[in-house]
Write a protein that holds these residues in place. Sequence first.
Motif, short mmCIF file in Angstrom:
data_model
loop_
_atom_site.label_atom_id
_atom_site.label_comp_id
_atom_site.label_asym_id
_atom_site.label_seq_id
_atom_site.Cartn_x
_atom_site.Cartn_y
_atom_site.Cartn_z
N GLU A 151 -11.45 7.11 3.24
CA GLU A 151 -12.66 7.58 3.90
C GLU A 151 -13.91 7.37 3.06
OE1 GLU A 151 -12.53 11.38 5.87
OE2 GLU A 151 -10.34 11.23 6.10
N HIS A 152 -13.77 7.30 1.73
CA HIS A 152 -14.92 7.21 0.83
C HIS A 152 -14.60 6.22 -0.29
CE1 HIS A 152 -16.21 10.86 2.87
NE2 HIS A 152 -15.01 11.36 2.62
N LEU A 153 -15.62 5.58 -0.82
CA LEU A 153 -15.39 4.63 -1.92
C LEU A 153 -14.63 5.24 -3.10
CD1 LEU A 153 -18.71 2.57 -2.00
CD2 LEU A 153 -16.43 1.78 -1.40
N PRO A 154 -14.94 6.46 -3.52
CA PRO A 154 -14.19 7.03 -4.64
C PRO A 154 -12.70 7.25 -4.34
CG PRO A 154 -16.25 8.21 -4.35
CD PRO A 154 -16.08 7.31 -3.15
N ASP A 155 -12.31 7.15 -3.06
CA ASP A 155 -10.91 7.30 -2.69
C ASP A 155 -10.08 6.05 -2.99
OD1 ASP A 155 -11.61 9.80 -1.70
OD2 ASP A 155 -11.68 9.13 0.40
N LEU A 156 -10.76 4.93 -3.27
CA LEU A 156 -10.02 3.70 -3.57
C LEU A 156 -9.21 3.88 -4.85
CD1 LEU A 156 -12.74 0.97 -2.92
CD2 LEU A 156 -10.83 1.59 -1.43
N THR A 157 -7.99 3.39 -4.81
CA THR A 157 -7.16 3.43 -6.02
C THR A 157 -7.60 2.31 -6.97
OG1 THR A 157 -5.51 1.89 -5.17
CG2 THR A 157 -5.19 4.25 -4.63
N GLU A 158 -7.18 2.42 -8.21
CA GLU A 158 -7.49 1.34 -9.16
C GLU A 158 -6.88 0.02 -8.70
OE1 GLU A 158 -6.80 2.24 -13.29
OE2 GLU A 158 -7.76 4.21 -13.09
N ALA A 159 -5.68 0.08 -8.13
CA ALA A 159 -5.04 -1.14 -7.64
C ALA A 159 -5.85 -1.77 -6.50
CB ALA A 159 -3.62 -0.85 -7.17
#
Length: 144
Positions: A34-42
């Motif tokens: 839902e939000h950019l900070p939710d992206l995992t490092e992978a």
Amino acid sequence: MNHFFFETEHWKITLSQDQRYLGYLVIKTKELREHLPDLTEAEQLDFFVLIKKLEAFYREKIGATMFNYSCLMNFAYRDNRTPHVHYHFRPRYRNPVTLLGQTFSDPNFGSHYLESTLDNGAVTISEDVRTYIIQELSSYLSTI
């Protein structure tokens, strides 16, 4: 939205109907974020590997000069839908480009991209040009 013609481990790609900027893509996460900070490092790493290849393809094969990226989720909030992280990838061209006999110009190179809708400045491409971009790009990206 168009069908997705290429996928990496974490992202899927579609060629936008609007081709005001030749090769305009939408790159969307496979998993709901839902939000950019939710992206995992992978997912972040996979994205940067992907855009490195995208930029190389458009520079080498199509003649792009530079690129605009945007992550716009306004409509999801406006329409009370769950946002889903995706990027708009717009190649930009200093000089006109001709593909399969159709010539494309960047209407405002050196400035911010112009928003367009199907009734306001959108550019459609022939099915031959659409197929060419999808096939050539898919082949190029398959080396990821």
